[in-house]
Scaffold this motif. Structure first.
Motif, short mmCIF file in Angstrom:
data_model
loop_
_atom_site.label_atom_id
_atom_site.label_comp_id
_atom_site.label_asym_id
_atom_site.label_seq_id
_atom_site.Cartn_x
_atom_site.Cartn_y
_atom_site.Cartn_z
N ALA A 157 0.83 -1.20 0.00
CA ALA A 157 0.00 0.00 0.00
C ALA A 157 0.86 1.25 0.00
O ALA A 157 0.56 2.23 -0.69
N ARG A 158 1.93 1.24 0.79
CA ARG A 158 2.84 2.40 0.81
C ARG A 158 3.49 2.61 -0.54
O ARG A 158 3.60 3.74 -1.03
N GLN A 159 3.91 1.53 -1.17
CA GLN A 159 4.56 1.64 -2.47
C GLN A 159 3.60 2.15 -3.54
O GLN A 159 3.95 3.00 -4.36
N LEU A 160 2.37 1.63 -3.53
CA LEU A 160 1.38 2.08 -4.51
C LEU A 160 1.06 3.56 -4.33
O LEU A 160 0.89 4.29 -5.31
N ARG A 161 1.00 4.01 -3.08
CA ARG A 161 0.71 5.41 -2.82
C ARG A 161 1.84 6.29 -3.32
O ARG A 161 1.60 7.33 -3.96
N GLU A 162 3.08 5.90 -3.08
CA GLU A 162 4.23 6.67 -3.55
C GLU A 162 4.26 6.73 -5.08
O GLU A 162 4.52 7.77 -5.68
N MET A 163 3.97 5.58 -5.71
CA MET A 163 3.94 5.53 -7.17
C MET A 163 2.84 6.42 -7.74
O MET A 163 3.04 7.13 -8.72
N SER A 164 1.69 6.41 -7.09
CA SER A 164 0.57 7.22 -7.55
C SER A 164 0.89 8.70 -7.47
O SER A 164 0.62 9.47 -8.40
N MET A 165 1.47 9.12 -6.35
CA MET A 165 1.81 10.53 -6.18
C MET A 165 2.84 10.97 -7.21
O MET A 165 2.73 12.05 -7.80
#
Length: 244
Positions: free
Chosen positions: A153-161
């Motif tokens: 979840a943390r990785q997906l959020r960073e990628m999205s931003m």
């Protein structure tokens, strides 16, 4: 009788101001309402109903109290909390909705969506969405250990931003032609959605007639909600977080 619509609260531990505003909203606005619809991105992230953080339990308890008081609660998946499931809804006294869902809102057929599927110009995101909404993909994700899912979840959020910073504004908004197509497919004069963080009312032409598209706002600096009553047009409202 009143029906309320909200979306894009992005509840998370690092934003206790939004959590506090939501709890105040339930007490001051939702209590006594006939129905409350939460149209996606209720939580900033959701990795499975088995996580059960203090924040999640606090929200479930507050919703259950509202439900026990007679308000029907409906929750729709967003692009942040698409793994939210029936277990949480059972604890919260809520019903999980499909996206899209057609309702009769005091006599007017009304289509409810989160809104991300309307952003068809963002081709890469639509591919990601299709994959993440696949039941088999979700089953594989939920089978992973909780710590792995938290890291994901943390990785997906960073990628999205990082990805969104480089995208043109119009790509992250809805595609007008897709809005008309969806409304004509469902034969509705009204669409309510969130996702874009661009609260407004629009008047697209659907089947040769003027229709209504209402976009809900995100809860970053303000509380946004739509209130609907019989024989009155729905009204989009906002107030500072501190008002609640």
């Amino acid at each position: 009788m009143t029906t309320l619509f909200i979306s894009d609260l992005h509840l998370e531990e690092s934003r206790p101001d939004i959590t506090g505003a939501f709890l105040g909203f339930l007490e001051k606005k939702a209590s006594g309402a006939e129905q409350l619809y939460i149209l996606g991105d209720f939580f900033e992230a959701w990795i499975g109903d088995d996580e059960r953080t203090p924040l999640q339990e606090q929200i479930a308890t507050a919703l259950r109290a509202l439900s026990d008081g007679g308000t029907r609660i409906f929750v729709m998946h967003g692009n942040r909390d698409f793994l939210l499931g029936e277990d949480f809804c059972a604890r919260a006294g809520a019903t999980l909705l499909d996206d899209p869902t057609l309702i009769d809102l005091y006599g007017t057929p009304t289509l409810l969506m989160h809104g991300d599927s309307l952003c068809t110009a963002d081709v890469d995101y639509q591919k990601f969405r299709t994959n993440m909404r696949n039941p088999q993909t979700q089953k594989l994700i939920l089978a992973r250990p909780l710590k792995d899912r938290q890291q994901m979840a943390r990785q997906l959020r960073e990628m999205s931003m990082a990805t969104n910073q480089g995208k043109a504004e119009d790509i992250m908004d809805v595609t007008p032609e897709e809005v008309v197509r969806v409304m004509e497919t469902h034969n509705v004069p009204r669409l309510i959605h969130g996702h874009t963080h661009r609260p407004a009312e629009h008047s697209p032409e659907v089947h040769g007639k003027t229709a209504k598209r209402i976009v809900l706002g995100d809860w970053d600096e303000n509380v946004w909600w739509l209130i609907a009553k019989p024989e009155q047009p729905p009204e989009l409202k906002k107030a500072p977080l501190t008002a609640f």
